[in-house]
Design a protein around this motif. Structure first.
Motif, mmCIF file in Angstrom:
data_model
loop_
_atom_site.group_PDB
_atom_site.id
_atom_site.type_symbol
_atom_site.label_atom_id
_atom_site.label_comp_id
_atom_site.label_asym_id
_atom_site.label_seq_id
_atom_site.Cartn_x
_atom_site.Cartn_y
_atom_site.Cartn_z
ATOM 1 N N THR A 56 0.837 -1.203 0.000
ATOM 2 C CA THR A 56 0.000 0.000 0.000
ATOM 3 C C THR A 56 0.871 1.253 0.000
ATOM 4 O OG1 THR A 56 -1.793 -1.134 1.149
ATOM 5 C CG2 THR A 56 -1.767 1.276 1.285
ATOM 6 N N LYS A 57 1.904 1.261 0.813
ATOM 7 C CA LYS A 57 2.791 2.425 0.898
ATOM 8 C C LYS A 57 3.481 2.668 -0.442
ATOM 9 C CE LYS A 57 3.259 4.316 4.148
ATOM 10 N NZ LYS A 57 2.309 5.353 4.539
ATOM 11 N N ARG A 58 3.879 1.604 -1.122
ATOM 12 C CA ARG A 58 4.507 1.763 -2.445
ATOM 13 C C ARG A 58 3.544 2.415 -3.431
ATOM 14 N NH1 ARG A 58 7.572 -3.787 -1.977
ATOM 15 N NH2 ARG A 58 9.605 -3.000 -1.366
ATOM 16 N N ALA A 63 1.770 7.279 -6.317
ATOM 17 C CA ALA A 63 0.733 8.288 -6.559
ATOM 18 C C ALA A 63 1.244 9.686 -6.207
ATOM 19 C CB ALA A 63 -0.515 7.959 -5.736
ATOM 20 N N ALA A 64 2.013 9.779 -5.131
ATOM 21 C CA ALA A 64 2.584 11.077 -4.744
ATOM 22 C C ALA A 64 3.546 11.574 -5.818
ATOM 23 C CB ALA A 64 3.304 10.960 -3.399
ATOM 24 N N LEU A 65 4.326 10.672 -6.398
ATOM 25 C CA LEU A 65 5.228 11.055 -7.485
ATOM 26 C C LEU A 65 4.429 11.571 -8.683
ATOM 27 C CD1 LEU A 65 8.000 11.208 -8.901
ATOM 28 C CD2 LEU A 65 7.621 8.831 -9.624
ATOM 29 N N ASN A 66 3.378 10.854 -9.059
ATOM 30 C CA ASN A 66 2.555 11.290 -10.196
ATOM 31 C C ASN A 66 1.946 12.665 -9.955
ATOM 32 O OD1 ASN A 66 3.068 9.018 -11.731
ATOM 33 N ND2 ASN A 66 1.312 7.904 -10.918
ATOM 34 N N GLU A 86 13.639 17.000 -7.924
ATOM 35 C CA GLU A 86 13.298 16.874 -6.504
ATOM 36 C C GLU A 86 12.232 15.805 -6.289
ATOM 37 O OE1 GLU A 86 11.362 19.527 -2.900
ATOM 38 O OE2 GLU A 86 12.217 20.559 -4.623
ATOM 39 N N ALA A 87 11.224 15.787 -7.153
ATOM 40 C CA ALA A 87 10.150 14.796 -7.022
ATOM 41 C C ALA A 87 10.703 13.380 -7.167
ATOM 42 C CB ALA A 87 9.070 15.056 -8.058
ATOM 43 N N TYR A 91 10.892 10.409 -4.389
ATOM 44 C CA TYR A 91 10.348 9.087 -4.690
ATOM 45 C C TYR A 91 11.391 8.010 -4.390
ATOM 46 C CZ TYR A 91 8.845 5.101 -7.514
ATOM 47 O OH TYR A 91 8.494 3.846 -7.938
ATOM 48 N N LYS A 92 12.598 8.208 -4.885
ATOM 49 C CA LYS A 92 13.662 7.222 -4.696
ATOM 50 C C LYS A 92 13.973 7.031 -3.214
ATOM 51 C CE LYS A 92 18.283 6.111 -6.375
ATOM 52 N NZ LYS A 92 19.377 6.515 -7.248
ATOM 53 N N GLN A 93 14.036 8.143 -2.481
ATOM 54 C CA GLN A 93 14.317 8.082 -1.044
ATOM 55 C C GLN A 93 13.184 7.374 -0.301
ATOM 56 O OE1 GLN A 93 14.758 11.894 0.792
ATOM 57 N NE2 GLN A 93 15.343 11.038 2.758
ATOM 58 N N ASP A 94 11.936 7.729 -0.632
ATOM 59 C CA ASP A 94 10.795 7.097 0.036
ATOM 60 C C ASP A 94 10.728 5.597 -0.252
ATOM 61 O OD1 ASP A 94 10.099 9.506 1.143
ATOM 62 O OD2 ASP A 94 8.387 9.867 -0.177
ATOM 63 N N MET A 95 11.000 5.210 -1.502
ATOM 64 C CA MET A 95 10.978 3.778 -1.844
ATOM 65 C C MET A 95 12.097 3.031 -1.105
ATOM 66 S SD MET A 95 8.488 2.820 -3.524
ATOM 67 C CE MET A 95 7.693 2.494 -5.066
ATOM 68 N N ALA A 96 13.242 3.674 -0.946
ATOM 69 C CA ALA A 96 14.347 3.037 -0.224
ATOM 70 C C ALA A 96 14.017 2.878 1.256
ATOM 71 C CB ALA A 96 15.622 3.854 -0.397
ATOM 72 N N ASN A 97 13.165 3.739 1.778
ATOM 73 C CA ASN A 97 12.819 3.725 3.202
ATOM 74 C C ASN A 97 11.373 3.318 3.446
ATOM 75 O OD1 ASN A 97 15.396 4.754 4.033
ATOM 76 N ND2 ASN A 97 14.746 6.731 3.227
#
Length: 118
Positions: A56-58, A63-66, A86-87, A91-97
């Motif tokens: 769900t978080k992914r 969606a936040a990236l879009n 920046e977006a 996204y990359k940082q959030d997916m890693a964490n």
């Protein structure tokens, strides 16, 4: 519901566009029709396990990236490149964490944010 709120907060914070509406008009109309029918049961159903919460978080991060990229498209050409960069970095940082973000969401859920009861 907790995950939806956190995802919305993440999306609003990207590119300094807090409070900006980036939903295309046709999608907004469809959402209005769906909401008029009432909340889907899935909105009120908690994710049961860590794997479901991570999935769900992914989706929320995507969606936040879009939404952020849609907001970037509305910016001037000179600002757009930095916004997209920046977006994508967020996204990359959030997916890693993603697992840490799920844990933070679960911590937030432990507190009553409805205010004082009378």
């Amino acid at each position: 519901m907790k995950q939806f709120i956190l995802g919305a907060m993440l999306a609003a914070g990207l590119c300094g566009m807090a409070g900006a509406q980036s939903t295309p008009p046709e999608v907004a109309k469809q959402q209005e029709r769906e909401i008029a029918r009432g909340e889907p049961a899935r909105w009120l159903k908690d994710d049961r396990g860590m794997q479901a919460q991570v999935a769900t978080k992914r989706k929320e991060i995507g969606a936040a990236l879009n939404e952020a990229l849609n907001d970037c498209k509305k910016m001037s050409k000179s600002e757009r490149g930095d916004c997209v960069k920046e977006a994508r970095a967020t996204y990359k940082q959030d997916m890693a964490n993603v697992r840490e973000l799920v844990a933070q969401s679960n911590e937030l859920g432990k507190y009553d944010t409805a205010g004082p009861s009378e």
